[in-house]
Design an enzyme around this catalytic site. Structure first.
Site, PDB file in Angstrom:
ATOM      1  N   GLY A   1       7.901  11.262   0.621  1.00  0.00           N
ATOM      2  CA  GLY A   1       7.790  11.259  -0.832  1.00  0.00           C
ATOM      3  C   GLY A   1       6.342  11.065  -1.238  1.00  0.00           C
ATOM      4  O   GLY A   1       5.422  11.476  -0.529  1.00  0.00           O
ATOM      5  N   CYS A   2       6.136  10.433  -2.371  1.00  0.00           N
ATOM      6  CA  CYS A   2       4.783  10.188  -2.861  1.00  0.00           C
ATOM      7  C   CYS A   2       3.989   9.387  -1.830  1.00  0.00           C
ATOM      8  O   CYS A   2       4.443   8.350  -1.352  1.00  0.00           O
ATOM      9  CB  CYS A   2       4.850   9.431  -4.194  1.00  0.00           C
ATOM     10  SG  CYS A   2       3.216   8.980  -4.819  1.00  0.00           S
TER      11      CYS A   2
END
Length: 163
Positions: free
Chosen positions: A14-15
Protein backbone atom coordinates in the site's frame (compact mmCIF):
# COMPACT_ATOMS: atom_id res chain seq x y z
CA UNK A 1 36.12 -1.97 13.09
CA UNK A 2 34.04 -5.12 12.67
CA UNK A 3 30.92 -4.11 10.74
CA UNK A 4 28.12 -6.65 10.45
CA UNK A 5 26.94 -7.71 7.02
CA UNK A 6 23.67 -6.21 5.83
CA UNK A 7 21.05 -7.30 3.34
CA UNK A 8 18.20 -5.60 1.50
CA UNK A 9 14.49 -6.41 1.55
CA UNK A 10 11.87 -4.60 -0.51
CA UNK A 11 8.13 -4.64 0.18
CA UNK A 12 5.05 -3.05 -1.34
CA UNK A 13 2.10 -2.97 1.05
CA UNK A 14 0.00 0.00 0.00
CA UNK A 15 1.13 3.55 0.67
CA UNK A 16 4.89 3.47 1.24
CA UNK A 17 4.80 5.91 4.19
CA UNK A 18 3.15 3.41 6.55
CA UNK A 19 5.15 0.50 5.21
CA UNK A 20 8.42 2.28 5.88
CA UNK A 21 7.30 3.39 9.36
CA UNK A 22 6.50 -0.19 10.35
CA UNK A 23 9.99 -1.41 9.45
CA UNK A 24 11.97 1.59 10.77
CA UNK A 25 11.16 0.75 14.37
CA UNK A 26 12.50 -2.81 14.27
CA UNK A 27 15.73 -3.74 16.00
CA UNK A 28 18.20 -4.99 13.40
CA UNK A 29 16.93 -2.62 10.71
CA UNK A 30 19.69 -0.10 10.03
CA UNK A 31 18.10 2.00 7.30
CA UNK A 32 14.87 2.38 5.38
CA UNK A 33 13.80 4.40 2.38
CA UNK A 34 10.78 4.67 0.12
CA UNK A 35 10.69 4.53 -3.62
CA UNK A 36 9.38 2.69 -6.64
CA UNK A 37 10.07 -0.77 -8.08
CA UNK A 38 8.60 -3.16 -10.59
CA UNK A 39 7.76 -0.77 -13.40
CA UNK A 40 8.94 -0.01 -16.91
CA UNK A 41 9.68 3.70 -16.70
CA UNK A 42 13.11 5.22 -16.03
CA UNK A 43 13.46 7.34 -12.90
CA UNK A 44 9.78 7.91 -12.13
CA UNK A 45 8.60 10.60 -9.77
CA UNK A 46 5.63 10.39 -7.42
CA UNK A 47 3.23 11.95 -9.96
CA UNK A 48 4.38 9.54 -12.68
CA UNK A 49 3.63 6.56 -10.45
CA UNK A 50 0.37 8.08 -9.22
CA UNK A 51 -0.78 8.44 -12.84
CA UNK A 52 -0.57 4.63 -13.18
CA UNK A 53 1.46 4.77 -16.39
CA UNK A 54 4.74 3.41 -15.04
CA UNK A 55 3.76 0.01 -13.62
CA UNK A 56 5.74 0.70 -10.44
CA UNK A 57 4.68 -0.20 -6.93
CA UNK A 58 5.26 2.14 -4.01
CA UNK A 59 7.79 0.24 -1.89
CA UNK A 60 9.81 0.46 1.27
CA UNK A 61 13.38 -0.74 0.99
CA UNK A 62 14.84 -2.09 4.20
CA UNK A 63 18.53 -2.50 4.96
CA UNK A 64 18.87 -5.00 7.80
CA UNK A 65 21.43 -7.06 9.68
CA UNK A 66 20.50 -10.74 9.19
CA UNK A 67 22.41 -11.67 12.37
CA UNK A 68 20.03 -9.41 14.31
CA UNK A 69 16.71 -9.81 12.49
CA UNK A 70 15.76 -12.54 10.06
CA UNK A 71 14.15 -12.10 6.68
CA UNK A 72 11.30 -14.28 7.98
CA UNK A 73 10.71 -11.79 10.80
CA UNK A 74 10.51 -8.99 8.23
CA UNK A 75 7.98 -11.05 6.29
CA UNK A 76 5.96 -11.63 9.47
CA UNK A 77 5.73 -7.85 9.89
CA UNK A 78 4.88 -7.39 6.21
CA UNK A 79 1.94 -9.79 6.44
CA UNK A 80 0.48 -7.97 9.45
CA UNK A 81 0.67 -4.35 8.21
CA UNK A 82 -1.69 -4.70 5.26
CA UNK A 83 -4.34 -6.89 3.67
CA UNK A 84 -2.43 -9.32 1.44
CA UNK A 85 -5.68 -10.60 -0.10
CA UNK A 86 -6.53 -7.26 -1.65
CA UNK A 87 -5.47 -6.85 -5.26
CA UNK A 88 -4.21 -3.35 -6.11
CA UNK A 89 -5.84 -1.75 -3.11
CA UNK A 90 -5.09 -0.99 0.52
CA UNK A 91 -7.80 0.88 2.37
CA UNK A 92 -8.81 3.94 0.39
CA UNK A 93 -5.69 3.71 -1.82
CA UNK A 94 -6.47 2.11 -5.18
CA UNK A 95 -4.27 1.30 -8.14
CA UNK A 96 -1.48 -1.10 -9.05
CA UNK A 97 1.05 1.18 -7.34
CA UNK A 98 -0.50 0.03 -4.03
CA UNK A 99 -0.28 -3.69 -4.81
CA UNK A 100 0.93 -6.21 -2.29
CA UNK A 101 4.33 -7.35 -3.51
CA UNK A 102 7.57 -8.82 -2.22
CA UNK A 103 10.64 -8.07 -4.32
CA UNK A 104 13.31 -10.64 -3.51
CA UNK A 105 17.04 -9.91 -3.71
CA UNK A 106 18.31 -13.51 -3.66
CA UNK A 107 17.12 -17.05 -4.35
CA UNK A 108 17.08 -17.61 -0.58
CA UNK A 109 14.68 -14.68 -0.11
CA UNK A 110 12.53 -16.01 -2.95
CA UNK A 111 12.28 -19.43 -1.28
CA UNK A 112 11.51 -17.98 2.16
CA UNK A 113 8.90 -15.58 0.72
CA UNK A 114 7.17 -18.34 -1.29
CA UNK A 115 7.09 -20.65 1.72
CA UNK A 116 5.79 -17.87 3.97
CA UNK A 117 3.03 -16.97 1.50
CA UNK A 118 1.99 -20.62 1.10
CA UNK A 119 1.89 -21.14 4.87
CA UNK A 120 -0.20 -18.00 5.35
CA UNK A 121 -2.57 -19.02 2.56
CA UNK A 122 -3.07 -22.45 4.16
CA UNK A 123 -3.44 -21.07 7.68
CA UNK A 124 -7.08 -20.08 7.24
CA UNK A 125 -6.34 -16.61 8.61
CA UNK A 126 -8.01 -15.04 5.57
CA UNK A 127 -11.23 -15.97 3.78
CA UNK A 128 -9.69 -15.09 0.41
CA UNK A 129 -6.48 -16.24 -1.29
CA UNK A 130 -3.30 -14.25 -0.77
CA UNK A 131 -2.90 -11.87 -3.75
CA UNK A 132 0.68 -10.85 -2.90
CA UNK A 133 3.04 -11.03 -5.85
CA UNK A 134 6.59 -12.31 -5.40
CA UNK A 135 8.98 -10.92 -8.00
CA UNK A 136 12.72 -10.47 -8.49
CA UNK A 137 14.02 -7.08 -7.41
CA UNK A 138 14.36 -4.68 -10.31
CA UNK A 139 15.79 -1.15 -10.45
CA UNK A 140 14.85 0.81 -7.35
CA UNK A 141 14.01 4.45 -7.82
CA UNK A 142 14.28 6.50 -4.66
CA UNK A 143 11.30 8.76 -3.98
CA UNK A 144 11.97 12.45 -3.34
CA UNK A 145 13.15 13.60 0.07
CA UNK A 146 9.71 14.86 1.10
CA UNK A 147 8.48 11.22 1.10
CA UNK A 148 11.35 9.78 3.17
CA UNK A 149 10.43 9.11 6.84
CA UNK A 150 7.21 11.01 6.12
CA UNK A 151 5.42 10.25 9.39
CA UNK A 152 8.44 11.30 11.46
CA UNK A 153 8.64 14.59 9.57
CA UNK A 154 4.92 15.25 10.10
CA UNK A 155 5.27 14.60 13.84
CA UNK A 156 8.18 17.07 14.01
CA UNK A 157 6.18 19.70 12.13
CA UNK A 158 3.26 19.30 14.52
CA UNK A 159 5.54 19.47 17.57
CA UNK A 160 7.14 22.65 16.22
CA UNK A 161 3.89 24.42 15.34
CA UNK A 162 2.33 26.82 17.85
CA UNK A 163 -0.85 25.54 19.50
Amino acid sequence: MNEKATALATFGAGCFWGTEAAFRRLSGVVETSVGYMGGHFENPCYLDVLSRITGHAEVAQVCFVPEEISYQTLLDVFWTIHDPTSLNRQGADRGDQYRSVIFYHSSEQQTIAQRSKTELDRSGRYDKAIATQIEPASPYWLASEEHQQYFEKQALKQAASPH
